[in-house]
Write a protein that holds these residues in place. Structure first.
Motif, PDB file in Angstrom:
ATOM      1  N   MET A  34       0.910  -1.200  -0.287  1.00 21.47           N
ATOM      2  CA  MET A  34       0.088  -0.064   0.092  1.00 21.47           C
ATOM      3  C   MET A  34       0.839   1.244  -0.091  1.00 21.47           C
ATOM      4  SD  MET A  34      -3.035  -0.974  -0.488  1.00 21.47           S
ATOM      5  CE  MET A  34      -3.579   0.949  -0.262  1.00 21.47           C
ATOM      6  N   VAL A  35       1.974   1.281   0.712  1.00 25.81           N
ATOM      7  CA  VAL A  35       2.878   2.387   0.659  1.00 25.81           C
ATOM      8  C   VAL A  35       3.390   2.631  -0.513  1.00 25.81           C
ATOM      9  CG1 VAL A  35       4.985   3.178   1.610  1.00 25.81           C
ATOM     10  CG2 VAL A  35       3.359   2.351   3.174  1.00 25.81           C
ATOM     11  N   PHE A  36       3.856   1.610  -1.502  1.00 26.89           N
ATOM     12  CA  PHE A  36       4.550   1.713  -2.597  1.00 26.89           C
ATOM     13  C   PHE A  36       3.225   2.282  -3.646  1.00 26.89           C
ATOM     14  CE2 PHE A  36       8.060  -1.214  -1.560  1.00 26.89           C
ATOM     15  CZ  PHE A  36       8.815  -0.358  -1.740  1.00 26.89           C
ATOM     16  N   ILE A  37       2.049   1.733  -3.627  1.00 23.65           N
ATOM     17  CA  ILE A  37       0.971   2.120  -4.616  1.00 23.65           C
ATOM     18  C   ILE A  37       0.622   3.733  -4.225  1.00 23.65           C
ATOM     19  CG2 ILE A  37      -1.496   2.175  -4.654  1.00 23.65           C
ATOM     20  CD1 ILE A  37      -1.206  -1.119  -4.474  1.00 23.65           C
ATOM     21  N   MET A  38       0.543   3.905  -2.974  1.00 21.53           N
ATOM     22  CA  MET A  38       0.439   5.296  -2.668  1.00 21.53           C
ATOM     23  C   MET A  38       1.406   6.500  -3.211  1.00 21.53           C
ATOM     24  SD  MET A  38      -2.785   5.373  -1.610  1.00 21.53           S
ATOM     25  CE  MET A  38      -2.919   7.115  -1.154  1.00 21.53           C
ATOM     26  N   ALA A  39       2.720   5.900  -2.805  1.00 24.43           N
ATOM     27  CA  ALA A  39       3.752   6.691  -3.231  1.00 24.43           C
ATOM     28  C   ALA A  39       3.671   6.812  -4.989  1.00 24.43           C
ATOM     29  CB  ALA A  39       5.052   6.013  -2.826  1.00 24.43           C
ATOM     30  N   THR A  40       3.396   5.709  -5.597  1.00 20.92           N
ATOM     31  CA  THR A  40       3.330   5.990  -7.021  1.00 20.92           C
ATOM     32  C   THR A  40       2.189   6.893  -7.491  1.00 20.92           C
ATOM     33  OG1 THR A  40       4.070   3.653  -7.268  1.00 20.92           O
ATOM     34  CG2 THR A  40       2.983   4.738  -9.116  1.00 20.92           C
ATOM     35  N   LEU A  41       1.006   6.667  -6.882  1.00 24.84           N
ATOM     36  CA  LEU A  41      -0.016   7.665  -7.005  1.00 24.84           C
ATOM     37  C   LEU A  41       0.143   9.155  -6.957  1.00 24.84           C
ATOM     38  CD1 LEU A  41      -3.087   5.418  -6.084  1.00 24.84           C
ATOM     39  CD2 LEU A  41      -2.392   5.747  -8.331  1.00 24.84           C
ATOM     40  N   THR A  42       0.828   9.220  -5.903  1.00 25.18           N
ATOM     41  CA  THR A  42       1.341  10.600  -5.344  1.00 25.18           C
ATOM     42  C   THR A  42       2.424  11.144  -6.375  1.00 25.18           C
ATOM     43  OG1 THR A  42       0.983  10.273  -3.020  1.00 25.18           O
ATOM     44  CG2 THR A  42       2.535  12.204  -3.632  1.00 25.18           C
ATOM     45  N   ALA A  43       3.304  10.441  -6.898  1.00 26.88           N
ATOM     46  CA  ALA A  43       4.288  10.912  -7.931  1.00 26.88           C
ATOM     47  C   ALA A  43       3.696  11.237  -9.156  1.00 26.88           C
ATOM     48  CB  ALA A  43       5.385   9.819  -8.077  1.00 26.88           C
ATOM     49  N   ILE A  44       2.578  10.185  -9.400  1.00 24.13           N
ATOM     50  CA  ILE A  44       1.779  10.705 -10.981  1.00 24.13           C
ATOM     51  C   ILE A  44       1.033  11.996 -10.909  1.00 24.13           C
ATOM     52  CG2 ILE A  44      -0.081   9.606 -12.576  1.00 24.13           C
ATOM     53  CD1 ILE A  44       0.959   6.952 -11.623  1.00 24.13           C
ATOM     54  N   PHE A  45       0.464  11.921  -9.596  1.00 27.44           N
ATOM     55  CA  PHE A  45      -0.458  13.338  -9.297  1.00 27.44           C
ATOM     56  C   PHE A  45       0.516  14.673  -9.522  1.00 27.44           C
ATOM     57  CE2 PHE A  45      -1.777  16.480  -6.421  1.00 27.44           C
ATOM     58  CZ  PHE A  45      -2.849  17.015  -6.955  1.00 27.44           C
ATOM     59  N   PHE A  46       1.482  14.603  -8.820  1.00 30.90           N
ATOM     60  CA  PHE A  46       2.308  15.690  -8.952  1.00 30.90           C
ATOM     61  C   PHE A  46       3.198  15.875 -10.022  1.00 30.90           C
ATOM     62  CE2 PHE A  46       2.127  15.667  -3.952  1.00 30.90           C
ATOM     63  CZ  PHE A  46       1.792  16.935  -4.062  1.00 30.90           C
ATOM     64  N   ALA A  47       3.380  14.819 -10.866  1.00 32.38           N
ATOM     65  CA  ALA A  47       3.975  14.900 -12.235  1.00 32.38           C
ATOM     66  C   ALA A  47       3.031  15.555 -13.275  1.00 32.38           C
ATOM     67  CB  ALA A  47       4.267  13.598 -12.888  1.00 32.38           C
ATOM     68  N   PHE A  48       1.498  15.517 -13.246  1.00 31.00           N
ATOM     69  CA  PHE A  48       0.664  15.997 -13.800  1.00 31.00           C
ATOM     70  C   PHE A  48       0.428  17.549 -13.271  1.00 31.00           C
ATOM     71  CE2 PHE A  48      -1.482  11.883 -14.824  1.00 31.00           C
ATOM     72  CZ  PHE A  48      -1.352  11.964 -16.265  1.00 31.00           C
TER      73      PHE A  48
END
Length: 65
Positions: A34-48
């Motif tokens: 779950m930590v890896f998933i949330m970190a990935t989603l956060t990185a994608i959000f901030f990239a956008f």
């Protein structure tokens, strides 16, 4: 503050350690995933957000230049 001798201290530490509830292997794996998933989603959000801000700033600079 009251001082305790080393033997009492070790007994108190052992008593506290027995109260610890360790997570199971499954719980550790699930929370790690779950930590890896949330970190990935956060990185994608901030990239956008970064791409959007870059485009907006570029548009503003070309409009006023």
């Amino acid at each position: 503050m009251a001082t305790t001798n080393p033997l009492q201290f070790i007994q108190q530490v052992r008593a506290e350690v027995t109260k610890i509830v360790w997570p199971t292997r499954r719980e550790v794996m699930l929370t790690t995933i779950m930590v890896f998933i949330m970190a990935t989603l956060t990185a994608i959000f901030f990239a956008f957000v970064d791409v959007g801000l870059k485009a907006a700033l570029k548009m503003m600079l070309t409009y006023f230049a």
